[in-house]
Design an enzyme around this catalytic site. Structure first.
Site: not given
Ligand code: UD1
Ligand code: MG
Length: 462
Positions: A16, A152
């Site tokens: 990113r 998670e």
């Protein structure tokens, strides 16, 4: 405290960031993100620092200095548990390990120190209350508030997703437990990754309580994943540096408009106007004032010196009580003694300027030794370069150089000499003399007319 090992996880790609530069090499306050983490790790005086690298590995290794670092490659990024597994062979048998993330530059050393007091015997996870916990591993606690697991985000059910306490990614634990637990984790989960976070459940299974160290400062746990994150952290880092200067008594005309990309050391009663950038190691002694829009890099500025607006100083030193700028440029090797004056559009390179000497307007002084109490007139140029080699100009004490003089190096101007304006000096100038070197005669033609502009003929009737 038992032997401390630190593992820094830095193998992630950082897609990113949209950059060919590995994520951890982007800089915050002039220093690579990973270097911030390493410097903080070093402050904990560990026995070993192991950096797990992957993407852009060789590049990362070259950019980060330190013989104390152990570099371990994780060729394929199969998860944080897999990353830690790569480092296991380098851990000491006894002692404890602190796991840090290579993309969290503002982590706090004090938080780590507190965690380590418990981590000699237990697993300690650093947690944070996140307003929007999306994407993070959630801290699961039982009815008596003990930590039982980390789930998670992608594996969490909707109830678990409402939990705002998250795993920051920083953990500490005894080495023998870490080695054992890592051997037990698998990749049977939503992401098909080896999760380091599975060790929390393994500790609990073995009746060993897991401690949570809750951190308050959000920036201390913020990782960088995008250019937006990078600029956010940069602003926070700059704001904190500005606050430290203010606390120490430095006057900043605007604490939002100063950038320090390195180490700025200030004496007493230093004042810095807006939009200045300081790069590398810069020292401003007592009473220095810096005008707006200056760029100052690797420089030492002496006591009570004023640097005026738009000056650019790089690898140079300025003595006390001097006056530089506005619009002055001091380049590498410029060494100015005390009470010097360097004015607008003056460039000094690889040159010494003696006490009380002045170069006030529109001049280039390069590869030169200028003595004390010298006055260099406007538009003077040391012609140091013959197209192939550089040569030195020596100007001794109390010389007066008239405006628009060219000094063709190598050349020496003797002590107390005066050079008339407009001279081109090609030979050494004797001391205490007047030297002129101009066209022999000055003629005037009376009745001479300036050329007139010839008007183009109009052709509109053709
Ligand atoms: C991880 C944690 C999550 C936590 C979050 C905090 C796990 C399974 N999850 O999630 O609980 O809330 O961090 O930011 O640990 N890395 C490697 N090799 C790999 C994968 C990752 O070195 O194979 C490194 C990355 O470079 C990064 C760190 O580990 O520095 C965390 O990796 P990341 O992919 O961001 O983990 P998350 O999924 O965000
Ligand atoms: Mg992450």
């Amino acid at each position: 405290m038992s032997a401390l090992n630190i593992i820094i996880l830095a193998a992630g790609k950082g897609t990113r960031m949209v950059s060919t530069l590995p994520k951890v090499l982007h800089t915050v306050a002039g220093k690579p993100i990973l270097q911030h983490v390493i410097d903080k790790a070093r402050a904990l005086l560990p026995q070993k620092i192991i950096v797990v690298y992957g993407f852009g590995g060789e590049h990362v290794k070259h950019a980060i200095a330190g013989d104390d670092l152990i570099w371990v490659e994780q060729a394929e990024q199969l998860g944080t548990g897999h990353a830690v597994q790569q480092a296991l062979p380098y851990l000491t048998d006894q002692g404890q390990t602190l796991i840090l993330l290579g993309d969290v530059p503002l982590l706090q050393v004090a938080d780590c120190q507190q965690m380590l007091t418990q981590a000699a015997s237990h697993l300690v996870v650093q947690t944070f209350i996140k307003q929007d916990p999306t994407g993070y591993g959630r801290i699961i606690r039982n009815a008596t508030n003990e930590v039982t697991a980390i789930v998670e985000h992608k594996d969490a059910n909707s109830e678990q997703r409402n939990i705002q306490e998250v795993n920051t990614g920083i953990m500490a634990m005894p080495n023998h437990y870490l080695k054992h637990w890592i051997s037990l984790i698998n990749n049977q989960n939503a992401q098909g990754e080896y999760y380091l976070t599975d060790i929390i459940g393994l500790s609990v299974q073995q009746q060993l309580p897991v401690y949570a160290h809750l951190v308050q400062d959000e920036w201390a746990v913020t990782g960088i994943n995008s250019k937006q994150d990078l600029v956010n952290i940069e602003r926070v880092a700059q704001q904190r540096q500005a606050q430290a200067l203010l606390a120490q008594g430095v006057t900043l005309l605007d604490d939002q408009r100063i950038d320090i990309r390195g180490t700025l050391t200030c004496g007493k009663d230093v004042s810095i106007d807006i939009n200045c950038v300081f790069i590398g190691d810069v020292t401003l002694e007592d009473g220095v004032s810096i005008g707006p829009h200056c760029v100052i890099q690797q420089a030492h500025i002496g006591k009570d010196t004023h640097i005026e607006a738009f000056s650019h100083i790089n690898q140079a030193s300025v003595g006390p009580a001097s006056h530089i700028g506005p619009y002055a440029r001091l380049r590498p090797g410029a060494q100015l003694a005390s009470h010097t004056h360097i004015g607008n559009f003056v460039e000094i390179k690889n040159a010494t300027i003696g006490n009380g000497s002045k170069v006030n307007h529109l001049s280039y002084v390069g590869d030169a030794s200028v003595g004390a109490d010298v006055n260099i007139g406007a538009g003077t140029i040391t012609c140091n370069y013959d197209g192939a080699n550089k040569h030195r100009t020596v100007i001794e004490d109390q010389v007066f150089v008239g405006s628009d003089t060219q000094l063709i190096a190598p050349v020496t101007v003797g002590r107390g000499a005066t050079i008339a304006a407009g001279s081109t000096i090609t030979k050494d100038v004797p001391a205490d003399s007047l030297t002129l070197c101009r066209a022999r005669e000055q003629r005037s033609i009376t009745g001479w007319k300036r050329p007139q502009k010839v008007k183009p003929q109009s052709n509109k009737h053709q």
